[in-house]
Write an enzyme that holds these catalytic residues in place. Structure first.
Site, short mmCIF file in Angstrom:
data_model
loop_
_atom_site.label_atom_id
_atom_site.label_comp_id
_atom_site.label_asym_id
_atom_site.label_seq_id
_atom_site.Cartn_x
_atom_site.Cartn_y
_atom_site.Cartn_z
N HIS A 94 7.71 64.33 65.52
CA HIS A 94 8.86 64.71 65.85
C HIS A 94 9.34 65.89 65.79
O HIS A 94 10.17 66.40 66.34
CB HIS A 94 10.01 63.81 64.99
CG HIS A 94 10.46 64.47 63.80
ND1 HIS A 94 9.85 64.01 62.37
CD2 HIS A 94 11.08 65.46 63.45
CE1 HIS A 94 10.23 64.67 61.44
NE2 HIS A 94 11.15 65.55 61.82
N ASP A 230 4.01 59.83 61.39
CA ASP A 230 4.57 60.80 62.13
C ASP A 230 3.68 62.28 61.94
O ASP A 230 4.21 63.16 61.27
CB ASP A 230 5.88 60.99 61.31
CG ASP A 230 6.98 61.76 62.16
OD1 ASP A 230 6.59 62.68 63.05
OD2 ASP A 230 8.29 61.78 61.95
N SER A 661 10.24 69.01 57.24
CA SER A 661 9.68 68.02 58.13
C SER A 661 8.29 68.49 58.51
O SER A 661 8.03 69.86 58.77
CB SER A 661 10.24 67.61 59.37
OG SER A 661 11.22 66.52 59.30
N1 ARG Z 1 14.97 62.10 60.08
C1 ARG Z 1 13.92 62.90 60.17
C2 ARG Z 1 14.24 64.28 60.23
O1 ARG Z 1 15.43 64.52 59.90
C3 ARG Z 1 13.24 62.53 61.33
C4 ARG Z 1 13.78 62.91 62.84
C5 ARG Z 1 13.08 62.60 63.87
N2 ARG Z 1 13.07 61.17 64.24
C6 ARG Z 1 13.85 60.38 64.87
N3 ARG Z 1 13.64 58.95 65.00
N4 ARG Z 1 14.89 60.82 65.42
O2 ARG Z 1 14.06 65.25 60.80
N1 GLU Z 2 13.07 65.04 59.11
C1 GLU Z 2 13.59 65.93 58.41
C2 GLU Z 2 13.28 67.38 59.10
O1 GLU Z 2 13.31 67.55 60.34
C3 GLU Z 2 13.02 66.04 57.24
C4 GLU Z 2 13.67 64.98 56.40
C5 GLU Z 2 14.78 65.45 55.69
O2 GLU Z 2 15.73 66.07 56.19
O3 GLU Z 2 14.54 65.61 54.40
O4 GLU Z 2 12.99 68.45 58.37
#
Ligand code: ARG
Ligand code: GLU
Length: 726
Positions: A94, A230, A661
């Site tokens: 991502h 991921d 991330s």
């Molecule tokens: N929650 C994760 C973060 O904050 C992954 C985000 C990307 N994935 C998604 N399905 N939108 O970055």
């Molecule tokens: N998916 C998040 C990022 O893009 C990391 C997950 C979180 O926020 O802990 O950094």
């Protein structure tokens, strides 16, 4: 004498091994620690007691290669890490999503099918992408606060600080190719300088198909149990001296000062683990009124307005493959916050965060009152917060509506770029935009329209304007709404119709026509530029003043509030500064959790879960055929666990946030055991209130990464340059 000595020794031992947690307990409050202070803050002893074999110096050193030399900022807001001596780096799928999307088309759909360079020649270049290593971090508080007095108005203080900062930065980077940045920590009670080195030739090496890299999509996002691979691979190139250089065929793979060996040993319940990366933002030291405002004003408004945008996008994306690809990245970005804030409200409510803050404040007040000096200096802080937040809530509401409903209208962002060029043209007394200024605008337009579907965007704008009109009283709206009332008889659709028909920011042919003869005169007739002007005017006349005044007050109050918390609780806990996108270490254990009454989550998932979730009719859960085949044949290479299971993800109690991330998840010996990519939904409130019983970071198991590269993609040649630990 002898007696005293041994007494001191015992005391020292005691301090050394239990310095952080007086009762010998492990971290309950989380922690995003500064890597150069691990020894001084007592983290080193703590980490070693939990099973770490490394020293603080192994993690961060300015004299020798250390783990920090393998960790970098990736793009605008992620972390990546070196995993080979030849510049190979690992980050999240991502995080590289925009890159893989930009290389994709309906004919060459790398997004869906994945991409693997089978030799260095096949790697893809990514203009605009960079990675940044940290050379060193240094406390420069004294220099930055030189000449600053407690009586200075915030504006005066800020000016003095800005001047001091530019001097210190200048002194530290002259005659080098490094950059330096100075950031406030502990709300401006301390300042640190970060000296860094940025590389701009970063090539795409490998990306799994979305059916692996984004498996579970937005449905599983922020959730445990998880089954996402991921990850993405890139390679950093430098000139032949190992210095940063713009893309060139003559560049060679960077030899990083350190890279992580990749472990195939796997993880067990309660194993020590740490995460090294760039957490973006936390707000762990706020007063109760601030938490209340987030829970009742900011988060709910954002959630409601994003709901509108997402459901319209969803509708259009489902009915066209072209639109699906165009909006994939935008959708993911918007939905990510949308879902996180919902988890945040849930977690704050469930952990009674507000009451906890109030109890803590009562304790703090008691301590302040017992110390005359503190009482004099900090005695009225909590009352001042009460007054300030009363004033802030209505402004916050208007601000959120402005940002999420009006300023989020996509072509506005595009028109602001052109406005900037018009501004410099008129300053230079030209009647049209110069060709140097036009060129990047034309490039941007190509990129913009590649990912633009007017009917979708128009519908969003209509619904957002309606939502805004409903929520914000007449006298607090931009003049646009008066125009809609007078000229369009309150018909928002008619207004948006005219806006979208007549604008070059929503019609590619109109933009191209303008670009042939880019006069200021014709551009300023564009209705989108008119709208953007009305919005900016409104922001300056109705929001900005209040917002600035409030944030000046808040800055001053938070600076004092942070300081008095550190003073009053100095003996009870160690404070770490809120995350501010600087390099941090967090540590914890591999462990599952109990998300709600009667439910227990294990700490790991296996390929069985992918098969359970697999659904060929749901894009988010459609597993690539090749993976299904490997599963059928149990053809896991050497990457399965001892008992034959192929593990996919694991959960651990590391205190992480956005920006983490792509961060390396590391074992006690400094080997990479996984890549961080998310948190569990019940624990996303860890940005405001960390609770070890609920807050988990989520990582893809290193063995699954190796399996996908080697067995799934047939790019096993990449493993040869890694150091694999068996
Ligand atoms: N929650 C994760 C973060 O904050 C992954 C985000 C990307 N994935 C998604 N399905 N939108 O970055
Ligand atoms: N998916 C998040 C990022 O893009 C990391 C997950 C979180 O926020 O802990 O950094």
């Amino acid at each position: 004498m002898q007696k005293i000595k041994s007494y001191v020794l015992i005391l020292l031992l005691f301090v050394a091994s239990f310095s952080l947690y007086a009762d010998g307990d492990e971290p309950k409050g989380g922690g995003m620690w500064l890597p150069m202070l691990l020894k001084a803050m007592g983290n080193e002893a703590d980490m070693q007691a939990m099973g770490m074999k490394l020293s603080a110096e192994d993690i961060y050193s300015i004299n020798q290669a250390s783990l920090k030399d393998a960790v970098m900022i990736f793009g605008g807001g992620c972390t990546a890490e070196a995993i080979s001596p030849e510049g190979l780096i690992l980050t999240n799928h991502h995080c590289g999503y925009g890159q893989i999307q930009s290389h994709s088309s309906v004919e060459n759909d790398y997004l869906t099918d994945g991409f693997w360079a089978m030799s260095r020649k096949e790697e893809l270049t990514n203009p605009g992408l960079s990675v940044t290593f940290i050379v060193r971090m240094e406390d420069v508080t004294d220099k930055v606060l030189e000449g600053v007095s407690g009586d200075d108005a915030e504006s005066v203080r800020n000016l003095k600080i800005a001047n001091n900062i530019s001097k210190v930065v200048e002194d530290n980077i002259k005659d080098t190719h490094y950059k330096a940045q100075i950031k406030p920590f502990f709300y401006g009670n301390e300042y640190y300088m970060i000296v860094s080195e940025t590389f701009e030739d970063v090539r795409l090496v490998g990306a799994p198909p979305s059916g692996i890299g984004k498996f579970g999509g937005d449905t599983d996002n922020w959730m445990w149990p998880r089954h996402t691979g991921d990850f993405m691979l890139f390679r950093v190139y430098a000139d032949t001296d190992g210095k940063p250089a713009a893309y060139s065929e003559d560049n060679v793979p960077l030899k990083p000062r350190h890279f992580f060996p990749v472990s195939m040993r796997g993880v067990k319940q309660d194993d020590f683990t740490m995460v090294f990366g760039f957490p973006g933002r936390t707000q762990l030291y706020l007063p109760n009124q601030a938490v209340e405002t987030i829970m009742n004003v900011n988060d709910p408004i954002r959630i409601a307005l994003r709901d509108i945008r997402l459901s319209i996008m969803d509708e259009h994306m489902k009915s066209s493959d072209k639109v699906r690809i165009q909006y994939a990245s935008k959708y993911a970005g918007i939905s990510n916050g949308y879902k996180k804030w919902q988890g945040e409200i849930l977690g704050l409510t469930r952990t009674n965060a507000l009451q906890k803050k109030k109890d803590y404040e009562a304790q703090l007040t008691q301590r302040i009152n017992q110390n005359p000096e503190w009482k004099e200096k900090y005695g009225t802080l909590l009352e001042e917060f009460e007054l300030l937040y009363k004033e802030m809530r209505p402004t916050e509401k208007e601000y959120e509506y402005f940002m999420e409903a009006l300023f989020s209208i996509e072509p506005i962002g595009f028109s602001r770029r052109v406005e900037a060029a018009l501004g410099s043209a008129s300053e230079a007394k030209q009647t049209q935009v110069s060709s140097e200024e036009l060129q990047p605008l034309v490039a941007y337009a190509t990129y913009f329209f590649k990912n633009y579907h007017q009917p979708l965007d128009k519908q969003i704008t209509i619904e957002l304007l309606k939502a805004y009109r409903e929520a914000i009283p007449k006298d607090r709206r931009p003049s646009t709404f008066k125009k809609i009332a007078d000229v369009y008889k309150n018909d928002i659709e008619a207004y948006v119709d005219a806006l979208y028909k007549g604008s070059m920011f929503t019609n590619e042919n109109l933009f191209e026509a303008w670009a042939k003869n880019p006069t200021i005169e014709s551009a300023i007739k564009d209705p989108m530029i008119a709208l953007s002007g009305e919005l900016i005017n409104h922001y300056f006349s109705a929001i900005k003043n209040d917002k600035d005044k409030q944030s000046d007050k808040l800055d001053r109050l938070m600076r004092d509030y942070m300081q008095v918390q550190r003073l009053a609780f100095a003996d009870d806990k160690k404070f770490f500064p809120d995350a501010n996108f600087t390099l941090r270490v967090t540590y914890g254990r591999v462990e599952g959790y109990e998300p709600r009454d009667g439910v227990v989550y294990d700490y790991y998932t296996t390929i069985e879960g992918i098969i359970e979730k697999h659904d060929p009719d749901e894009a988010e859960f459609n597993t690539p055929k090749r993976l299904l085949e490997l599963y059928e044949n149990k053809d896991y290479g050497g990457y399965a666990d001892e008992n034959g299971e192929l593990r996919i993800c694991f959960a651990a109690s590391n205190h992480t946030t956005g920006g983490n991330s792509g961060s390396p998840v590391i074992d006690g010996e400094g080997n990479l055991i996984g890549i961080n990519f998310d948190r569990g939904w019940e624990g996303t409130m860890s940005d405001i209130n960390y609770d070890r019983s609920l807050c988990r970071n989520i990582a893809t198991d290193a063995r699954y990464i190796l399996f996908v590269i080697d067995k799934f993609a047939g790019a096993g040649y990449l493993l040869e340059e890694m150091t694999i630990v068996k």
